[in-house]
Design a protein around this motif. Structure first.
Motif, mmCIF file in Angstrom:
data_model
loop_
_atom_site.group_PDB
_atom_site.id
_atom_site.type_symbol
_atom_site.label_atom_id
_atom_site.label_comp_id
_atom_site.label_asym_id
_atom_site.label_seq_id
_atom_site.Cartn_x
_atom_site.Cartn_y
_atom_site.Cartn_z
ATOM 1 N N PHE A 1 -38.200 -56.891 -28.146
ATOM 2 C CA PHE A 1 -38.652 -55.597 -28.789
ATOM 3 C C PHE A 1 -40.004 -55.914 -29.606
ATOM 4 C CE2 PHE A 1 -34.359 -54.620 -27.734
ATOM 5 C CZ PHE A 1 -34.607 -53.200 -27.354
ATOM 6 N N PHE A 2 -41.161 -55.601 -29.088
ATOM 7 C CA PHE A 2 -42.304 -55.638 -29.697
ATOM 8 C C PHE A 2 -43.065 -54.229 -29.806
ATOM 9 C CE2 PHE A 2 -46.966 -56.343 -29.759
ATOM 10 C CZ PHE A 2 -46.719 -57.354 -30.989
ATOM 11 N N PRO A 3 -43.731 -53.644 -30.893
ATOM 12 C CA PRO A 3 -43.744 -54.581 -32.286
ATOM 13 C C PRO A 3 -42.337 -54.426 -32.956
ATOM 14 C CG PRO A 3 -44.856 -52.286 -32.063
ATOM 15 C CD PRO A 3 -44.257 -52.566 -30.872
ATOM 16 N N SER A 4 -42.439 -55.328 -34.152
ATOM 17 C CA SER A 4 -41.226 -55.099 -35.081
ATOM 18 C C SER A 4 -41.614 -53.777 -35.426
ATOM 19 C CB SER A 4 -41.390 -56.155 -36.079
ATOM 20 O OG SER A 4 -40.396 -55.998 -37.027
ATOM 21 N N LEU A 5 -40.524 -53.055 -35.861
ATOM 22 C CA LEU A 5 -40.730 -51.550 -36.307
ATOM 23 C C LEU A 5 -40.896 -51.387 -37.593
ATOM 24 C CD1 LEU A 5 -37.585 -49.627 -34.387
ATOM 25 C CD2 LEU A 5 -39.973 -50.028 -33.838
ATOM 26 N N ASP A 6 -41.060 -52.394 -38.428
ATOM 27 C CA ASP A 6 -41.482 -52.239 -39.946
ATOM 28 C C ASP A 6 -43.068 -52.448 -39.826
ATOM 29 O OD1 ASP A 6 -41.167 -55.000 -38.877
ATOM 30 O OD2 ASP A 6 -41.752 -55.813 -40.921
ATOM 31 N N THR A 7 -43.592 -52.663 -38.561
ATOM 32 C CA THR A 7 -45.171 -52.517 -38.493
ATOM 33 C C THR A 7 -45.664 -51.066 -38.092
ATOM 34 O OG1 THR A 7 -45.301 -53.491 -36.559
ATOM 35 C CG2 THR A 7 -45.273 -55.121 -38.186
ATOM 36 N N VAL A 8 -44.725 -50.201 -37.707
ATOM 37 C CA VAL A 8 -45.040 -48.977 -36.951
ATOM 38 C C VAL A 8 -45.664 -48.190 -37.881
ATOM 39 C CG1 VAL A 8 -44.117 -47.258 -35.701
ATOM 40 C CG2 VAL A 8 -43.721 -49.223 -34.990
ATOM 41 N N LYS A 9 -46.740 -47.574 -37.713
ATOM 42 C CA LYS A 9 -47.452 -46.796 -38.904
ATOM 43 C C LYS A 9 -46.548 -45.603 -39.225
ATOM 44 C CE LYS A 9 -52.383 -46.356 -39.616
ATOM 45 N NZ LYS A 9 -53.542 -46.053 -38.857
ATOM 46 N N TYR A 10 -46.179 -44.637 -38.622
ATOM 47 C CA TYR A 10 -45.767 -43.543 -38.873
ATOM 48 C C TYR A 10 -44.457 -43.646 -39.789
ATOM 49 C CZ TYR A 10 -41.811 -43.193 -35.480
ATOM 50 O OH TYR A 10 -40.893 -43.097 -34.704
ATOM 51 N N LEU A 11 -43.599 -44.913 -39.494
ATOM 52 C CA LEU A 11 -42.458 -45.296 -40.148
ATOM 53 C C LEU A 11 -42.817 -45.848 -41.443
ATOM 54 C CD1 LEU A 11 -40.474 -46.678 -37.263
ATOM 55 C CD2 LEU A 11 -39.892 -44.564 -38.393
ATOM 56 N N SER A 12 -44.113 -46.085 -41.968
ATOM 57 C CA SER A 12 -44.695 -46.564 -43.223
ATOM 58 C C SER A 12 -43.880 -47.193 -43.949
ATOM 59 C CB SER A 12 -45.298 -45.417 -43.815
ATOM 60 O OG SER A 12 -44.194 -44.484 -44.426
ATOM 61 N N SER A 13 -43.458 -48.398 -43.701
ATOM 62 C CA SER A 13 -42.384 -48.994 -44.219
ATOM 63 C C SER A 13 -42.934 -49.998 -45.178
ATOM 64 C CB SER A 13 -41.550 -50.029 -43.088
ATOM 65 O OG SER A 13 -40.880 -51.065 -43.891
ATOM 66 N N LYS A 14 -42.375 -50.148 -46.615
ATOM 67 C CA LYS A 14 -42.815 -50.972 -47.569
ATOM 68 C C LYS A 14 -42.086 -52.348 -47.162
ATOM 69 C CE LYS A 14 -40.549 -48.186 -50.331
ATOM 70 N NZ LYS A 14 -40.080 -47.473 -49.119
ATOM 71 N N ASP A 15 -41.113 -52.441 -46.537
ATOM 72 C CA ASP A 15 -40.182 -53.412 -46.140
ATOM 73 C C ASP A 15 -40.920 -54.498 -45.155
ATOM 74 O OD1 ASP A 15 -38.246 -51.921 -47.482
ATOM 75 O OD2 ASP A 15 -38.251 -50.862 -45.568
ATOM 76 N N GLU A 16 -41.358 -55.577 -45.683
ATOM 77 C CA GLU A 16 -41.682 -56.454 -44.653
ATOM 78 C C GLU A 16 -40.777 -57.404 -44.241
ATOM 79 O OE1 GLU A 16 -45.120 -59.047 -46.010
ATOM 80 O OE2 GLU A 16 -46.314 -57.366 -46.053
ATOM 81 N N CYS A 17 -40.428 -57.297 -42.874
ATOM 82 C CA CYS A 17 -39.287 -58.112 -42.284
ATOM 83 C C CYS A 17 -39.968 -59.326 -41.392
ATOM 84 C CB CYS A 17 -38.406 -57.157 -41.622
ATOM 85 S SG CYS A 17 -37.848 -55.814 -42.503
ATOM 86 N N LEU A 18 -40.069 -60.316 -42.184
ATOM 87 C CA LEU A 18 -40.928 -61.451 -41.556
ATOM 88 C C LEU A 18 -40.095 -62.086 -40.410
ATOM 89 C CD1 LEU A 18 -42.384 -62.818 -44.944
ATOM 90 C CD2 LEU A 18 -43.541 -61.136 -43.237
ATOM 91 N N VAL A 19 -39.028 -62.298 -40.509
ATOM 92 C CA VAL A 19 -38.274 -63.076 -39.436
ATOM 93 C C VAL A 19 -38.380 -61.996 -38.165
ATOM 94 C CG1 VAL A 19 -35.967 -63.782 -38.579
ATOM 95 C CG2 VAL A 19 -36.467 -63.962 -41.044
ATOM 96 N N SER A 20 -38.172 -60.829 -38.331
ATOM 97 C CA SER A 20 -38.224 -59.864 -37.137
ATOM 98 C C SER A 20 -39.766 -59.741 -36.437
ATOM 99 C CB SER A 20 -37.764 -58.198 -37.352
ATOM 100 O OG SER A 20 -38.199 -57.484 -36.634
ATOM 101 N N ARG A 21 -40.689 -59.799 -37.358
ATOM 102 C CA ARG A 21 -41.912 -59.936 -37.011
ATOM 103 C C ARG A 21 -42.268 -61.082 -35.998
ATOM 104 N NH1 ARG A 21 -45.824 -57.455 -41.536
ATOM 105 N NH2 ARG A 21 -44.598 -55.702 -42.052
ATOM 106 N N ASP A 22 -41.630 -62.075 -36.585
ATOM 107 C CA ASP A 22 -41.938 -63.576 -35.931
ATOM 108 C C ASP A 22 -40.952 -63.712 -34.448
ATOM 109 O OD1 ASP A 22 -42.300 -66.620 -35.313
ATOM 110 O OD2 ASP A 22 -40.336 -66.769 -35.919
#
Ligand SMILES: *Cc1c(COP(=O)(O)O)cnc(C)c1O
Length: 378
Positions: A321-342
């Protein structure tokens, strides 16, 4: 008729189509009864047979897997209109977008906790750290059919008095120990979309722990209507229709040979790619349903190279699954999930469906091995 060779793309997944005679026999019944939706005979039959097949007690069929999540949240009282502040729901960023968009659509505040780097499921530790006084529910995903650490998650939920809804869209038929994985959580939702292992074209189901929750959901999926001239509360239209159920019953009649072929594909990939790429670490106590074949490459560069090399062979892979959903704009997340992004930047799902030939599997494996050995990770 003129004959011509058509070069076909090899898709990442191809919907299983059951035999026409079988499907037609169910459809003949629909024509005789002239009853098309609203808890018809075939929906009832499918509900009964799925409960037996999956080994669960309280199952409700719905129109799709996204509505399954929305209805489960409402039935469990997580998203209710009279709350002054939006309820907070914690989920994983490594999933299909509907896991997060469904609660967001329901007005919830969607927060992300990070995943475990090996299992790619929510890490129970990261989950507990993300909990605040506004958290009302946890929404973990058995991603690619891999069972979450349900016992650890249930303990966290008990400690903080939270509801747990598993998005089990990938976990059709998966067992944990001696019982269905779907029995964990206050509810588990399934998607029966055309691309899933078991499908009803579009469709889904909710498995509840308690009978009362199922009865509440049954009203919710039909506008809150309780009888002729009677409306007892808010509802929506999330009903499955008879044609969807006809497809589901035909699929279920052929599920054994279908799974058998998928297992063949799975094993052939596994044998040739073992040691060459990284696999998702499976929960040791759970079974497989051969729904996906995800691999992890050493770098994003190699992942992109592999995608284009495979495209040259007309093989279409998807970055699930790409992109990691913590980077999706409208979900405007403050949580940076580095493992998921990797993981999201390096993961690729290889084609898996029952008709995939050994020849094509071997060709795909050759290309994967070539890309992995020719490229050094950056
Ligand atoms: C497919 C899927 C959904 C959505 O299901 P639909 O039936 O397409 O609405 C939700 N969550 C996950 C993890 C999925 O893979």
């Amino acid at each position: 008729m003129k004959k011509f060779v058509r070069l076909q793309n090899i898709p990442v997944s191809k919907p299983y189509l059951p035999s026409r005679e079988r499907l037609d026999a169910y459809i003949d019944g629909i024509y005789q009864r002239a009853w098309l939706t609203n808890n018809g005979e075939l929906v009832q039959q499918l509900e009964k047979r799925l409960k037996e097949y999956l080994g669960v007690e309280y199952l409700l069929l719905v129109a799709n897997g996204t509505l399954a999540i929305q209805v489960a949240l409402k039935a469990l009282g997580v998203t209710v209109r009279d709350d002054l502040r939006p309820p907070q729901i914690i989920t994983t960023p490594f999933t299909f977008v509907a896991t997060a968009s469904a609660p967001y659509w329901e007005g919830a505040d969607v927060c992300f906790a990070d995943i475990d780097e090996h299992t790619w499921c929510l890490s129970p530790e990261s989950l507990e750290t993300a909990i605040t006084e506004r958290t009302k529910a946890l929404l973990p995903v058995h991603v690619f059919g891999n069972a979450c650490y349900v016992e650890a998650i249930d303990l966290v939920a008990k400690r903080h008095h939270l509801k747990v809804i598993y998005d089990a869209s990938h976990a059709f038929g998966v067992q944990l120990g001696q019982q269905s994985l779907l029995r964990y959580g206050d509810a588990a939702t399934l998607s029966f979309h055309a691309t899933k292992v078991f499908h009803t074209i579009e469709g889904g189901a909710i498995v509840f722990k308690n009978a009362e929750d199922l009865e509440r959901a049954r009203l919710l999926i039909n506008f809150g209507i309780t009888g002729p001239d009677q409306i007892d509360g808010l509802g929506i239209n999330a009903k499955m229709n008879e044609f969807q159920a006809a497809m589901g019953l035909s699929m279920l009649d052929e599920i054994k040979p279908n799974l058998h072929e998928r297992e063949r594909v799975y094993r052939r990939y596994h044998k040739q790619l073992d040691g060459k790429v990284t696999f998702q670490k499976k929960n040791a106590y759970s079974s497989r349903n051969y729904s996906y074949f995800p691999i992890l490459l050493p770098s994003e560069r190699q992942t992109l190279d592999l995608i284009s090399e495979l495209l040259e062979e007309r093989v279409v892979c998807r970055r699930y699954f790409f992109p990691s959903l913590d980077t999706v704009k409208y979900l405007s997340s403050k949580d940076e999930c580095l493992v998921s992004r990797d993981i999201a930047s390096r993961v690729l799902c290889l084609p898996i469906y029952s008709e995939l030939t050994n020849e094509i599997i071997d060709r795909i494996c050759e290309v994967v091995c070539k890309v992995v050995s020719s490229n050094q990770p950056m």
